[in-house]
Design a protein around this motif. Structure first.
Motif, PDB file in Angstrom:
ATOM      1  N   ILE A  25     -12.264 -41.706  40.504  1.00 24.78           N
ATOM      2  CA  ILE A  25     -12.004 -42.790  39.539  1.00 24.78           C
ATOM      3  C   ILE A  25     -11.374 -42.218  38.268  1.00 24.78           C
ATOM      4  N   GLY A  26     -11.630 -40.945  37.971  1.00 25.42           N
ATOM      5  CA  GLY A  26     -11.028 -40.296  36.798  1.00 25.42           C
ATOM      6  C   GLY A  26     -11.770 -40.623  35.516  1.00 25.42           C
ATOM      7  N   GLY A  27     -11.434 -39.897  34.426  1.00 28.03           N
ATOM      8  CA  GLY A  27     -12.051 -40.114  33.112  1.00 28.03           C
ATOM      9  C   GLY A  27     -13.444 -39.509  33.051  1.00 28.03           C
ATOM     10  N   MET A  70     -14.407 -49.789  43.711  1.00 28.83           N
ATOM     11  CA  MET A  70     -13.275 -50.031  42.795  1.00 28.83           C
ATOM     12  C   MET A  70     -13.746 -51.042  41.770  1.00 28.83           C
ATOM     13  N   ARG A  71     -12.926 -51.266  40.739  1.00 31.83           N
ATOM     14  CA  ARG A  71     -13.319 -52.249  39.724  1.00 31.83           C
ATOM     15  C   ARG A  71     -13.102 -53.653  40.254  1.00 31.83           C
ATOM     16  N   ASP A  72     -11.935 -53.861  40.882  1.00 29.13           N
ATOM     17  CA  ASP A  72     -11.526 -55.210  41.254  1.00 29.13           C
ATOM     18  C   ASP A  72     -11.259 -55.248  42.767  1.00 29.13           C
ATOM     19  N   VAL A  73     -12.222 -55.824  43.525  1.00 28.86           N
ATOM     20  CA  VAL A  73     -12.094 -55.790  44.991  1.00 28.86           C
ATOM     21  C   VAL A  73     -11.014 -56.751  45.505  1.00 28.86           C
ATOM     22  N   SER A  74     -10.545 -57.652  44.617  1.00 31.56           N
ATOM     23  CA  SER A  74      -9.545 -58.628  45.085  1.00 31.56           C
ATOM     24  C   SER A  74      -8.110 -58.112  44.903  1.00 31.56           C
ATOM     25  N   LYS A  75      -7.976 -56.963  44.207  1.00 31.88           N
ATOM     26  CA  LYS A  75      -6.632 -56.437  43.916  1.00 31.88           C
ATOM     27  C   LYS A  75      -5.961 -55.882  45.189  1.00 31.88           C
ATOM     28  N   GLY A  76      -4.646 -56.062  45.312  1.00 30.96           N
ATOM     29  CA  GLY A  76      -3.901 -55.509  46.444  1.00 30.96           C
ATOM     30  C   GLY A  76      -3.933 -53.982  46.412  1.00 30.96           C
ATOM     31  N   ARG A  77      -4.005 -53.347  47.575  1.00 28.60           N
ATOM     32  CA  ARG A  77      -4.136 -51.885  47.659  1.00 28.60           C
ATOM     33  C   ARG A  77      -3.036 -51.278  48.514  1.00 28.60           C
ATOM     34  N   ALA A  78      -2.798 -49.984  48.329  1.00 26.22           N
ATOM     35  CA  ALA A  78      -1.779 -49.294  49.130  1.00 26.22           C
ATOM     36  C   ALA A  78      -2.252 -49.115  50.574  1.00 26.22           C
ATOM     37  N   ALA A 107       0.981 -32.717  41.731  1.00 27.45           N
ATOM     38  CA  ALA A 107       0.460 -34.080  41.591  1.00 27.45           C
ATOM     39  C   ALA A 107       0.984 -34.912  42.748  1.00 27.45           C
ATOM     40  N   GLY A 108       0.365 -36.086  42.913  1.00 25.94           N
ATOM     41  CA  GLY A 108       0.771 -36.984  43.996  1.00 25.94           C
ATOM     42  C   GLY A 108      -0.379 -37.190  44.962  1.00 25.94           C
ATOM     43  N   ALA A 109      -0.405 -38.377  45.587  1.00 19.98           N
ATOM     44  CA  ALA A 109      -1.542 -38.795  46.409  1.00 19.98           C
ATOM     45  C   ALA A 109      -1.850 -37.807  47.533  1.00 19.98           C
ATOM     46  N   GLY A 133     -13.323 -45.007  43.868  1.00 20.10           N
ATOM     47  CA  GLY A 133     -11.940 -45.119  43.391  1.00 20.10           C
ATOM     48  C   GLY A 133     -10.959 -45.287  44.538  1.00 20.10           C
ATOM     49  N   LEU A 134     -10.116 -46.319  44.448  1.00 17.37           N
ATOM     50  CA  LEU A 134      -9.083 -46.547  45.473  1.00 17.37           C
ATOM     51  C   LEU A 134      -7.730 -46.757  44.783  1.00 17.37           C
ATOM     52  N   GLY A 135      -7.404 -45.812  43.877  1.00 21.30           N
ATOM     53  CA  GLY A 135      -6.091 -45.849  43.225  1.00 21.30           C
ATOM     54  C   GLY A 135      -5.135 -44.950  43.983  1.00 21.30           C
ATOM     55  N   VAL A 136      -4.301 -44.202  43.238  1.00 17.50           N
ATOM     56  CA  VAL A 136      -3.292 -43.330  43.862  1.00 17.50           C
ATOM     57  C   VAL A 136      -3.967 -42.328  44.800  1.00 17.50           C
ATOM     58  N   VAL A 137      -4.922 -41.574  44.265  1.00 17.81           N
ATOM     59  CA  VAL A 137      -5.527 -40.491  45.054  1.00 17.81           C
ATOM     60  C   VAL A 137      -6.482 -41.053  46.111  1.00 17.81           C
ATOM     61  N   GLY A 138      -7.297 -42.038  45.715  1.00 15.87           N
ATOM     62  CA  GLY A 138      -8.242 -42.639  46.669  1.00 15.87           C
ATOM     63  C   GLY A 138      -7.499 -43.178  47.894  1.00 15.87           C
ATOM     64  N   LEU A 149       5.792 -42.650  40.237  1.00 15.57           N
ATOM     65  CA  LEU A 149       5.598 -41.738  41.376  1.00 15.57           C
ATOM     66  C   LEU A 149       4.123 -41.371  41.576  1.00 15.57           C
ATOM     67  N   GLY A 150       3.248 -41.877  40.693  1.00 12.87           N
ATOM     68  CA  GLY A 150       1.805 -41.637  40.861  1.00 12.87           C
ATOM     69  C   GLY A 150       1.365 -40.284  40.342  1.00 12.87           C
ATOM     70  N   TYR A 151       2.181 -39.623  39.510  1.00 13.43           N
ATOM     71  CA  TYR A 151       1.831 -38.286  39.020  1.00 13.43           C
ATOM     72  C   TYR A 151       0.923 -38.341  37.788  1.00 13.43           C
ATOM     73  N   ALA A 152       1.095 -39.382  36.963  1.00 14.88           N
ATOM     74  CA  ALA A 152       0.453 -39.387  35.645  1.00 14.88           C
ATOM     75  C   ALA A 152      -1.027 -39.749  35.739  1.00 14.88           C
ATOM     76  N   GLU A 153      -1.770 -39.332  34.745  1.00 13.13           N
ATOM     77  CA  GLU A 153      -3.179 -39.701  34.625  1.00 13.13           C
ATOM     78  C   GLU A 153      -3.294 -41.190  34.311  1.00 13.13           C
ATOM     79  N   PRO A 154      -4.475 -41.796  34.611  1.00  9.56           N
ATOM     80  CA  PRO A 154      -4.664 -43.199  34.223  1.00  9.56           C
ATOM     81  C   PRO A 154      -4.275 -43.421  32.746  1.00  9.56           C
ATOM     82  N   ASN A 200     -11.720 -34.542  39.459  1.00  7.89           N
ATOM     83  CA  ASN A 200     -11.763 -34.897  38.040  1.00  7.89           C
ATOM     84  C   ASN A 200     -11.829 -33.652  37.133  1.00  7.89           C
ATOM     85  N   LYS A 201     -10.698 -33.289  36.537  1.00  5.18           N
ATOM     86  CA  LYS A 201     -10.651 -32.076  35.695  1.00  5.18           C
ATOM     87  C   LYS A 201     -11.387 -32.288  34.384  1.00  5.18           C
ATOM     88  N   GLU A 202     -11.331 -33.524  33.850  1.00  6.15           N
ATOM     89  CA  GLU A 202     -12.015 -33.780  32.574  1.00  6.15           C
ATOM     90  C   GLU A 202     -13.517 -33.565  32.735  1.00  6.15           C
TER      91      GLU A 202
HETATM   92  P1  NDP Z   1      -5.841 -44.335  39.465  1.00  2.00           P
HETATM   93  O1  NDP Z   1      -5.891 -44.974  38.136  1.00  2.00           O
HETATM   94  O2  NDP Z   1      -4.649 -44.571  40.321  1.00  2.00           O
HETATM   95  O3  NDP Z   1      -7.123 -44.812  40.308  1.00  2.00           O
HETATM   96  C1  NDP Z   1      -8.407 -44.912  39.762  1.00  2.00           C
HETATM   97  C2  NDP Z   1      -9.284 -45.771  40.709  1.00  2.00           C
HETATM   98  O4  NDP Z   1     -10.611 -45.731  40.234  1.00  2.00           O
HETATM   99  C3  NDP Z   1      -8.881 -47.219  40.804  1.00  2.00           C
HETATM  100  O5  NDP Z   1      -9.038 -47.659  42.140  1.00  2.00           O
HETATM  101  C4  NDP Z   1      -9.898 -47.958  39.885  1.00  2.00           C
HETATM  102  O6  NDP Z   1     -10.247 -49.251  40.351  1.00  2.00           O
HETATM  103  C5  NDP Z   1     -11.106 -47.063  40.065  1.00  2.00           C
HETATM  104  N1  NDP Z   1     -11.950 -47.065  38.864  1.00  2.00           N
HETATM  105  C6  NDP Z   1     -11.639 -46.600  37.637  1.00  2.00           C
HETATM  106  N2  NDP Z   1     -12.668 -46.746  36.792  1.00  2.00           N
HETATM  107  C7  NDP Z   1     -13.641 -47.329  37.517  1.00  2.00           C
HETATM  108  C8  NDP Z   1     -14.969 -47.759  37.205  1.00  2.00           C
HETATM  109  N3  NDP Z   1     -15.487 -47.621  35.986  1.00  2.00           N
HETATM  110  N4  NDP Z   1     -15.704 -48.331  38.199  1.00  2.00           N
HETATM  111  C9  NDP Z   1     -15.196 -48.475  39.429  1.00  2.00           C
HETATM  112  N5  NDP Z   1     -13.950 -48.082  39.784  1.00  2.00           N
HETATM  113  C10 NDP Z   1     -13.195 -47.529  38.828  1.00  2.00           C
HETATM  114  O7  NDP Z   1      -6.071 -42.769  39.250  1.00  2.00           O
HETATM  115  P2  NDP Z   1      -5.615 -41.571  40.209  1.00  2.00           P
HETATM  116  O8  NDP Z   1      -5.925 -41.907  41.607  1.00  2.00           O
HETATM  117  O9  NDP Z   1      -4.244 -41.141  39.859  1.00  2.00           O
HETATM  118  O10 NDP Z   1      -6.571 -40.388  39.677  1.00  2.00           O
HETATM  119  C11 NDP Z   1      -7.913 -40.325  40.057  1.00  2.00           C
HETATM  120  C12 NDP Z   1      -8.483 -38.943  39.736  1.00  2.00           C
HETATM  121  O11 NDP Z   1      -7.780 -37.948  40.473  1.00  2.00           O
HETATM  122  C13 NDP Z   1      -8.383 -38.536  38.260  1.00  2.00           C
HETATM  123  O12 NDP Z   1      -9.502 -37.770  37.934  1.00  2.00           O
HETATM  124  C14 NDP Z   1      -7.134 -37.646  38.246  1.00  2.00           C
HETATM  125  O13 NDP Z   1      -7.147 -36.716  37.202  1.00  2.00           O
HETATM  126  C15 NDP Z   1      -7.277 -36.948  39.583  1.00  2.00           C
HETATM  127  N6  NDP Z   1      -6.049 -36.405  40.141  1.00  2.00           N
HETATM  128  C16 NDP Z   1      -4.927 -37.187  40.193  1.00  2.00           C
HETATM  129  C17 NDP Z   1      -3.775 -36.720  40.782  1.00  2.00           C
HETATM  130  C18 NDP Z   1      -2.537 -37.542  40.847  1.00  2.00           C
HETATM  131  O14 NDP Z   1      -1.496 -37.005  41.244  1.00  2.00           O
HETATM  132  N7  NDP Z   1      -2.575 -38.827  40.492  1.00  2.00           N
HETATM  133  C19 NDP Z   1      -3.730 -35.373  41.371  1.00  2.00           C
HETATM  134  C20 NDP Z   1      -4.963 -34.621  41.257  1.00  2.00           C
HETATM  135  C21 NDP Z   1      -6.067 -35.142  40.648  1.00  2.00           C
HETATM  136  P3  NDP Z   1      -9.206 -50.488  40.255  1.00  2.00           P
HETATM  137  O15 NDP Z   1      -8.079 -50.088  41.168  1.00  2.00           O
HETATM  138  O16 NDP Z   1      -9.945 -51.656  40.757  1.00  2.00           O
HETATM  139  O17 NDP Z   1      -8.766 -50.557  38.824  1.00  2.00           O
END
Ligand code: NDP
Ligand code: HSE
Length: 430
Positions: free
Chosen positions: A81-83, A45-53, A302-304, A11-16, A187-192, A105-107
């Motif tokens: 990655i969450g979920g 990550m799901r999409d390696v071509s997507k722009g990242r922080a 919450a927050g990265a 996972g390379l979203g907010v937290v990654g 602000l990156g606080y919310a869940e996906p 991942n709390k879930e």
């Molecule tokens: P984001 O949606 O910002 O990031 C999720 C990342 O996971 C993305 O890079 C996404 O890839 C990748 N991803 C999701 N599903 C898949 C999959 N099936 N296969 C491969 N890659 C996948 O979420 P957050 O960073 O906000 O949250 C991540 C986790 O951290 C969650 O469990 C959340 O509860 C927890 N958390 C979040 C906090 C916050 O403040 N945001 C604080 C504390 C915990 P792509 O970018 O390509 O879509």
């Protein structure tokens, strides 16, 4: 002695992105602390071509999870990655491949924590999850170590940063619900899926995790009664202020013999109480134990970077143990069998807001329905009559009553021809 610890990131979203930023910007400090370099080997990550922080060499990026989970150079897998799925399966595979795991991942931990910790024990690896509750507030290790000798009897927590941010914006800035939620997402606080925040589900997962550590029992997070904040309206904040309360989404766990009262819902909290003053993205967790007494843990929930602080703490613990040849296995102490107390048995005070016909005798009918069910009114105010529609708003506060009785009374109130709707229903704490 290892000279480097290989890290795989799922996972390379907010937290990654926050984790990568810390691994790069604090590389020297972290290496000194561990006695070996922490080296990022692969990022999923799901999409390696997507722009990242954060900018990372393309050789590190993959959308093929096997390249992380089977890489022999990777010692620790960080799951952000969450979920529930496929995160649970990825964590299982990492463990069975002999990798230590750090997750936010709390879930997953609320639903599968016991099974995954047992699996990690079997494969002699560590599974740590400090970021899953309260982000950077040190809670999991605190319960596991520092509070281990305590009998814990209650936890009251503002456990979700997004909803606390929304409630604060609505109460203090008069913002409407969708705008406040949009800000929290930006602000990156919310869940996906922000429904998890707004409907109290995220807080229920966190409450289940803390309760299992506090009461040494497994709890089904889905058995926790859960009500979110989406039903609150601007008037509720106004009336709360008039009565001397703030509205907060509270997660509550109270030990009573062999049951634990566990619930997540909005509450009216006396405005001079400590939890009522917790605003914005801040979380606060009040714990009551026999030895430590009453403790309050407070910080941004919450927050990265807040989450990264906790994730990196777990990575450091595991890495130091690897370098010193120490075990990373956590003892799973779930030796109690406690049930969640049925919601119908709880007792508290209540606030209702009703839209009624504005004519004589209405209040008497409502009082009778409540009184017939032993629900006693402590105060009532009539508000905002609409002379054209002949409707009025009634705001009622009750004395302490049993939930079952209150629900039955409300059912009868709703049937009254003079009642248009029960517009709001909030429990009162403290
Ligand atoms: P984001 O949606 O910002 O990031 C999720 C990342 O996971 C993305 O890079 C996404 O890839 C990748 N991803 C999701 N599903 C898949 C999959 N099936 N296969 C491969 N890659 C996948 O979420 P957050 O960073 O906000 O949250 C991540 C986790 O951290 C969650 O469990 C959340 O509860 C927890 N958390 C979040 C906090 C916050 O403040 N945001 C604080 C504390 C915990 P792509 O970018 O390509 O879509
Ligand atoms: N969405 C979560 C919150 C992130 O707002 O609290 C931290 O767990």
């Amino acid at each position: 002695m290892k000279s480097e610890i290989g890290i795989g990131l799922l996972g390379l979203g907010v937290v990654g992105s926050g984790v990568v930023e810390v691994l790069i910007s604090k590389a020297d400090k972290l290496a000194k602390h561990v006695g070996a370099s922490l080296v990022l080997k692969r990022v999923l990550m799901r999409d390696v071509s997507k722009g990242r922080a954060v900018n990372l060499g393309s050789h590190l990026l993959t959308s093929n999870v096997a390249e992380v989970l089977t890489d022999p150079e990777i010692d620790i897998v960080i799951e952000v990655i969450g979920g529930e799925h496929p995160a649970t399966e990825y964590i299982e595979q990492a463990i069975t491949n002999g990798k230590h795991v750090v997750t936010a991942n709390k879930e997953v931990m609320a639903k599968h924590g016991y099974g995954l910790l047992s699996l990690a024990q079997k494969y002699n690896v560590g599974l740590r999850y400090e970021a899953s509750v309260g982000s950077g507030i040190p809670l999991i290790a605190t319960f596991q170590q520092d509070l281990a000798s305590n009998e814990i009897w209650a936890i009251h927590g503002i456990l979700n940063g997004t909803t606390n941010y929304i409630l604060t914006q609505m109460a203090q800035q008069g913002l409407d619900f969708p705008s406040a939620l949009g800000q929290a997402q930006e602000l990156g606080y919310a869940e996906p899926d922000p429904a998890n925040d707004v409907e109290g589900i995220d807080a229920a997962y966190k409450l289940a995790i803390l309760s299992s550590l506090a009461f040494h029992s497994e709890f089904d997070a889905q058995g926790i009664s859960c009500q979110g904040i989406s039903g609150l309206a601007a008037q509720d904040f106004r009336y709360a202020r008039e009565f001397g309360y703030a509205i907060k989404l509270l997660a509550i766990a109270k030990r009573q013999a062999d049951t634990v009262e566990m619930r997540v819902h909005p509450v009216f909290l006396p405005e001079n109480s400590q939890l009522a003053k917790v605003d914005g993205v801040y979380n606060a967790i009040q714990v009551e134990g026999d030895l430590a007494g009453r403790l309050i843990f407070y910080g941004e929930g919450a927050g990265a970077l807040r989450a990264s602080s906790a994730i990196i703490a777990d990575v450091l613990t595991i890495s130091r143990n690897i370098c010193r040849g120490l075990s990373n296995v956590l003892d799973v102490q779930l030796n109690q069998k406690l049930e969640i107390k049925p919601m119908s048995d709880i007792e508290t005070r209540y606030y209702f807001r009703l839209s009624v016909n504005d004519r004589p005798g209405v209040l008497a009918q409502i009082s009778k329905a409540l009184g017939d069910n032993s629900v006693s009114i402590s105060s009532v105010i009539q508000k905002e009559s609409d002379p054209l529609a002949h409707t009025a708003e009634l705001v009622i506060m009750t004395h302490s009553a049993r939930e079952e009785a209150v629900q039955k009374a409300l059912g009868e109130v709703k049937q009254l021809a003079v009642v248009n709707e029960v517009s709001s229903f909030v429990r009162v704490e403290g």
